[in-house]
Design an enzyme around this catalytic site. Structure first.
Site, short mmCIF file in Angstrom:
data_model
loop_
_atom_site.label_atom_id
_atom_site.label_comp_id
_atom_site.label_asym_id
_atom_site.label_seq_id
_atom_site.Cartn_x
_atom_site.Cartn_y
_atom_site.Cartn_z
N ASP A 246 0.82 -1.20 0.00
CA ASP A 246 0.00 0.00 0.00
C ASP A 246 0.86 1.26 0.00
O ASP A 246 0.62 2.20 -0.76
CB ASP A 246 -0.92 -0.02 1.22
CG ASP A 246 -2.25 0.66 0.94
OD1 ASP A 246 -2.60 0.83 -0.24
OD2 ASP A 246 -2.94 1.03 1.91
N ASP A 292 -9.43 -1.91 2.60
CA ASP A 292 -9.16 -1.35 3.92
C ASP A 292 -10.15 -1.86 4.97
O ASP A 292 -10.02 -1.56 6.15
CB ASP A 292 -9.20 0.18 3.87
CG ASP A 292 -8.21 0.74 2.88
OD1 ASP A 292 -7.12 0.15 2.75
OD2 ASP A 292 -8.52 1.74 2.21
#
Length: 424
Positions: A246, A292
């Site tokens: 990420d 997420d």
């Protein structure tokens, strides 16, 4: 594994990341305080409502998905009887993520993300998103139907008959005959499928943010429920790898941003910041990617199953990790809003979701026990243990008979069920 982004409703934008199989996409996207339109400045009330709604929508699939993962685990421990609890089909059974799967996943996710980036650079975005819309329409209908089914079964009038159906497609004949499709369903499932199809058509025609969120919540809840980590070490490997993934793709390149702006699919939760001003015609959105939610969510669900295994009538690790997720998501929003720059949410969520439970385990003296815990979903179905062994002696024939006795006693051998990272 996310970044923040806002977009006008006339061109809905979705965040993309790792397509994990038929559930489909574990994406990476997030929220952004920087407006896509310079003309619109959200009010403090509108911003608070949007971010608060996103946080609440993120917590719902994690909380209920974790609870359903425990019920799913108990169903599997019943072996074939588990199907009677609602998991009658192989597609409804959970997939177990092993340490090998976890280690490979960030690499596969990176390849998928970069492949999408090249795809959007070479081919027309319009036609690609048309194919994606049809693909996610089918997946969304199935995911939403599976999510609604347990709830509807409780409120379905007892006076109405529940008919059972089976869709069977086989290959071969005689002993070589094997099932290609063997799907069992009932009247309740048909009602859920029709209701989900209505939402799907609504999404296809209007791309409305409410329809998008219904599909997104269904994807997230199914992901948390049906993706099971086999132990805490595997969870640390997965979250650690995606932490690096990420940060690199958000801060190191423009690949994540480009894909997020081009990819249209219900793999994010969105909420309008101008809802108070424009009502249902609101057009400026804050968004949170499903990656997420699902990635930390499956780790939190594992800790809930660990709590249950302790038989202490306590949910200490579940609540500590759940609160850690709230803290990490709140910190993401705060940093993003302060610096006006897209943030990889896993940069804050991973240390919080892993660190808080580890500190609690250290304090309670259960760190070794937590890391040695093996989720029972790793073996399908649950196999009875041998309590006595037949005597083996004499000729090869007697040895064969003894082996037959062992086979009959165990009935079936443990079979490991691994997640295929390229499909969900």
């Amino acid at each position: 594994m996310s970044e923040a982004e806002q977009a006008p409703a006339s061109a809905p934008q979705a965040a993309a990341a790792a397509l994990l199989d038929a559930l489909n996409t574990t994406d990476s996207s997030g929220m952004d305080a920087v407006n896509a339109s310079a003309k619109f400045v959200p009010t403090p009330e509108g911003t608070a409502l949007a971010y608060g709604s996103l946080v609440l929508m993120a917590l719902v699939p994690i909380f209920f998905g974790a609870l359903r993962s425990v019920a799913c685990s108990k169903s599997k421990e019943l072996g074939d009887k588990g199907y009677e609890s609602g998991y009658r089909n192989a597609s409804d059974m959970p997939e177990t993520i092993t340490s090998r799967d976890a280690a490979r996943f960030p690499i596969i996710a990176s390849c998928t993300l970069f492949g999408l980036y090249l795809f959007f650079k070479v081919f027309s975005q319009e036609y690609i998103n048309l194919l994606l819309s049809v693909y996610f329409f089918m997946l969304g209908v199935l995911a939403l139907s599976h999510t609604m089914s347990p709830l509807l079964s409780r409120i379905f009038p007892a006076s109405l008959p529940i008919k059972q159906y089976q869709l069977l497609f086989t290959q071969g004949t005689g002993e070589a005959k094997e099932d290609i499709i063997n799907y069992e369903f009932d009247t309740n499932n048909l009602v859920c499928l029709m209701a989900s199809s209505v939402v799907g058509v609504w999404y296809l025609l209007k791309k409305h943010w409410i329809a998008n969120n219904l599909f997104g919540l269904a994807f997230a809840l199914n992901g948390v429920e049906l993706l099971h980590l086999n132990n805490v070490s595997t969870g640390c490997i997965l979250l650690g790898g995606l932490f690096v993934y990420d940060v690199f793709w958000v801060f190191g390149t423009n690949v994540m941003v480009t894909v997020a702006k081009s990819f249209e699919a219900p793999i994010k939760l969105i909420f309008p910041q101008d809802l108070l001003e424009k009502g249902m015609d609101a057009s400026n959105f804050a968004m949170l990617g499903l990656g997420d939610i699902v990635i930390p969510g499956i780790f939190i669900a594992l800790l809930l199953r660990f709590d249950v295994s302790l038989n202490k009538n306590s949910r200490t690790y579940f609540y500590s990790s759940f609160l850690a997720y709230i803290f990490g998501l709140g910190l993401t929003i705060f940093v993003m809003h302060t610096f006006k720059h897209a943030q990889p949410a896993l940069l804050y969520l991973v240390p919080a979701c892993v660190g808080f439970p580890v500190v609690v385990a250290l304090f309670k003296g259960e760190l070794t026990e937590m890391f040695s815990y093996e989720s029972s979903e790793d073996i399908l179905p649950a196999s009875p243990r041998l309590t006595s062994f037949p005597t083996v002696s004499g000729s090869p024939a007697s040895l064969a008979n003894s082996m037959d006795a062992v086979s009959m006693a165990t009935d079936s051998s443990p079979r490991r069920r691994h997640l295929q990272p390229t499909s969900l």
